[in-house]
Write a protein that holds these residues in place. Structure first.
Motif, short mmCIF file in Angstrom:
data_model
loop_
_atom_site.label_atom_id
_atom_site.label_comp_id
_atom_site.label_asym_id
_atom_site.label_seq_id
_atom_site.Cartn_x
_atom_site.Cartn_y
_atom_site.Cartn_z
N ASP A 221 0.84 -1.20 0.00
CA ASP A 221 0.00 0.00 0.00
C ASP A 221 0.88 1.25 0.00
OD1 ASP A 221 -1.77 2.07 0.46
OD2 ASP A 221 -3.04 0.89 1.82
N TYR A 222 0.98 1.91 -1.15
CA TYR A 222 1.84 3.09 -1.28
C TYR A 222 1.43 4.20 -0.32
CZ TYR A 222 3.40 0.95 -5.67
OH TYR A 222 3.91 0.10 -6.60
N ASN A 223 0.14 4.27 -0.02
CA ASN A 223 -0.35 5.33 0.86
C ASN A 223 0.08 5.13 2.31
OD1 ASN A 223 -1.74 6.71 -1.22
ND2 ASN A 223 -3.44 5.24 -1.05
N LYS A 224 0.47 3.92 2.67
CA LYS A 224 0.85 3.62 4.05
C LYS A 224 2.35 3.37 4.21
CE LYS A 224 -3.65 1.63 5.27
NZ LYS A 224 -4.36 0.42 5.73
N ILE A 225 3.06 3.26 3.11
CA ILE A 225 4.51 3.02 3.16
C ILE A 225 5.23 4.36 3.05
CG2 ILE A 225 6.48 1.93 2.03
CD1 ILE A 225 4.55 -0.27 1.07
N ASN A 226 6.13 4.62 3.96
CA ASN A 226 6.80 5.92 4.04
C ASN A 226 8.00 6.06 3.10
OD1 ASN A 226 5.00 6.50 6.12
ND2 ASN A 226 6.42 5.80 7.70
N ASP B 39 2.18 -15.67 -3.28
CA ASP B 39 0.99 -16.08 -2.53
C ASP B 39 0.97 -15.50 -1.11
OD1 ASP B 39 3.19 -17.69 -1.96
OD2 ASP B 39 1.98 -19.43 -1.45
N ASN B 40 1.94 -14.66 -0.79
CA ASN B 40 2.00 -14.06 0.55
C ASN B 40 1.68 -12.56 0.49
OD1 ASN B 40 2.67 -16.54 1.56
ND2 ASN B 40 4.86 -16.14 1.69
N LYS B 41 1.70 -11.92 1.64
CA LYS B 41 1.39 -10.49 1.73
C LYS B 41 2.28 -9.86 2.80
CE LYS B 41 -2.97 -11.25 2.78
NZ LYS B 41 -4.40 -11.03 3.08
N ILE B 42 2.38 -8.53 2.75
CA ILE B 42 3.13 -7.83 3.80
C ILE B 42 2.23 -6.82 4.50
CG2 ILE B 42 5.38 -8.06 2.69
CD1 ILE B 42 5.06 -5.04 1.90
N ASP B 43 2.60 -6.48 5.72
CA ASP B 43 2.04 -5.33 6.42
C ASP B 43 2.91 -4.14 6.03
OD1 ASP B 43 1.61 -3.30 8.36
OD2 ASP B 43 0.93 -4.79 9.82
N PRO B 44 2.32 -3.03 5.55
CA PRO B 44 3.14 -1.88 5.16
C PRO B 44 4.10 -1.42 6.25
CG PRO B 44 0.86 -1.56 4.49
CD PRO B 44 0.89 -2.80 5.34
N ASN B 45 3.73 -1.64 7.52
CA ASN B 45 4.60 -1.24 8.62
C ASN B 45 5.89 -2.04 8.67
OD1 ASN B 45 3.35 0.98 9.85
ND2 ASN B 45 1.83 -0.34 10.80
N TYR B 46 5.92 -3.16 7.98
CA TYR B 46 7.15 -3.95 7.92
C TYR B 46 8.27 -3.08 7.35
CZ TYR B 46 9.82 -8.35 7.37
OH TYR B 46 10.72 -9.37 7.48
N ILE B 47 8.01 -2.45 6.22
CA ILE B 47 9.00 -1.58 5.59
C ILE B 47 9.26 -0.36 6.46
CG2 ILE B 47 9.42 -0.08 3.60
CD1 ILE B 47 7.90 -2.14 1.89
N ASN B 48 8.19 0.23 7.01
CA ASN B 48 8.34 1.44 7.82
C ASN B 48 9.19 1.21 9.06
OD1 ASN B 48 6.69 2.78 6.01
ND2 ASN B 48 4.84 2.49 7.22
N LYS B 49 9.14 0.01 9.62
CA LYS B 49 9.91 -0.29 10.83
C LYS B 49 11.31 -0.79 10.52
CE LYS B 49 5.98 -1.10 13.88
NZ LYS B 49 5.41 -1.92 14.97
N ALA B 50 11.48 -1.41 9.36
CA ALA B 50 12.79 -1.99 9.02
C ALA B 50 13.77 -0.96 8.49
CB ALA B 50 12.61 -3.11 8.00
#
Length: 292
Positions: free
Chosen positions: A29-34, A95-106
């Motif tokens: 989600d581009y709107n949630k990824i910083n 077949d998997n998905k990510i939480d946008p916060n994964y990128i934001n926190k990493a």
């Protein structure tokens, strides 16, 4: 798919998983990824009509789609990462998905040089009745890598890790263990791991998926043997340390009834635990090895 230079390149290998691919893309989600991201989809020789049709429609939407003959997930990731422009890489299975916060926190951890590889825990979905597929992710421990994997492939790491590792091993005897070999290589190359103890990606359990075939014990033994042979120095060094720790553990048990006191002193930090003691004991060996 991005106007700015990508900081994170998300590489999605896809082999006959067209029915799930849109869910994976929607989770980015581009709107949630910083941070700016690019998406690279690698078709690993899909033969399924639905998948091929989906890939074609994505090309029409200006997604980067690369086709190759079937070579497995390691080769597909290498193909995508080779053309990636991002400073950081995030492999994501189709077949998997990510939480946008994964990128934001990493990314802050990576940008501050606190880690080279950041990984998190999975949130299982799909056929969750298959309990044996719900693997454990644990904090990084170099000794533990000789007995099993510590992290899923859905991690965020510097592209430099991939370069220095020489990419993913495309010659593995069976598909599905490329991540384990990649982390062993990264540990040998002294890259720093950081575990975020949160569920930040979604791992789909499919009953007839590729990884399901690896419940065969004989295949697991063959993979372990392959890794031990390929990384023999690493395995030997870690197993020597493990043996030392085990001997210290049994020695402490033999000192009963003062054993509870000894372990209390470990817990309080007054005595050094056996793992730290072993690492210090063999630290000079690692230094001399680097000098040599």
């Amino acid at each position: 798919m991005t106007q700015q230079p990508a900081i994170v390149s998300i590489v999605i290998p896809c082999y006959n998983h067209g029915q799930y691919l849109q869910e994976a893309l929607d989770s980015i989600d581009y709107n949630k990824i910083n941070y700016s991201v690019e998406i690279i989809i690698v078709d690993d020789g899909s033969s399924d009509h639905e998948t091929l049709q989906k890939l074609e429609s994505l090309k029409q939407l200006n997604y980067t789609v690369i086709h190759q003959t079937n070579g497995g997930p390691g080769k597909a990731r290498n193909t995508g990462i080779n053309v990636a422009v991002g400073k950081y890489i995030l492999p994501l299975d189709a077949d998997n998905k990510i939480d946008p916060n994964y990128i934001n926190k990493a990314i802050p951890l990576l940008e501050k040089n606190q880690a080279d590889i950041v990984y998190a825990a999975p949130n299982f979905f799909g056929d969750t009745s298959i309990k044996k597929r719900q693997f454990k992710v644990r904090p990084f421990d170099d000794l533990g890598l000789v007995t099993g994997n510590c992290a899923d492939g859905c991690a965020i790491y510097r592209k430099e890790v991939w370069t220095k590792n020489g990419g993913y091993d495309e010659a593995m005897p069976y598909y599905g263990f490329e991540d384990w070999e990649f982390w062993i290589n990264a540990s040998k190359n002294n890259f720093i791991f950081h575990f975020i103890n949160e569920k930040l990606f979604f791992y789909r359990i499919i009953g007839d998926s590729m990884i399901a075939q690896f419940d065969n014990n004989e295949r697991n033994v063959l993979i372990h043997r392959y890794l031990a042979k390929k990384h023999s120095d690493f395995f030997l060094e870690k197993l020597v340390k493990i043996t030392y720790i085990r001997e210290r553990y049994f020695y402490d048990l033999l000192r009963f009834p003062i054993t509870p006191i000894v372990y209390l002193l470990y817990w309080l930090g007054i005595l050094e635990n056996t793992t730290l003691r072993a690492k210090k004991k063999y630290a000079h060996y690692e230094v001399n090895k680097k000098i040599a």
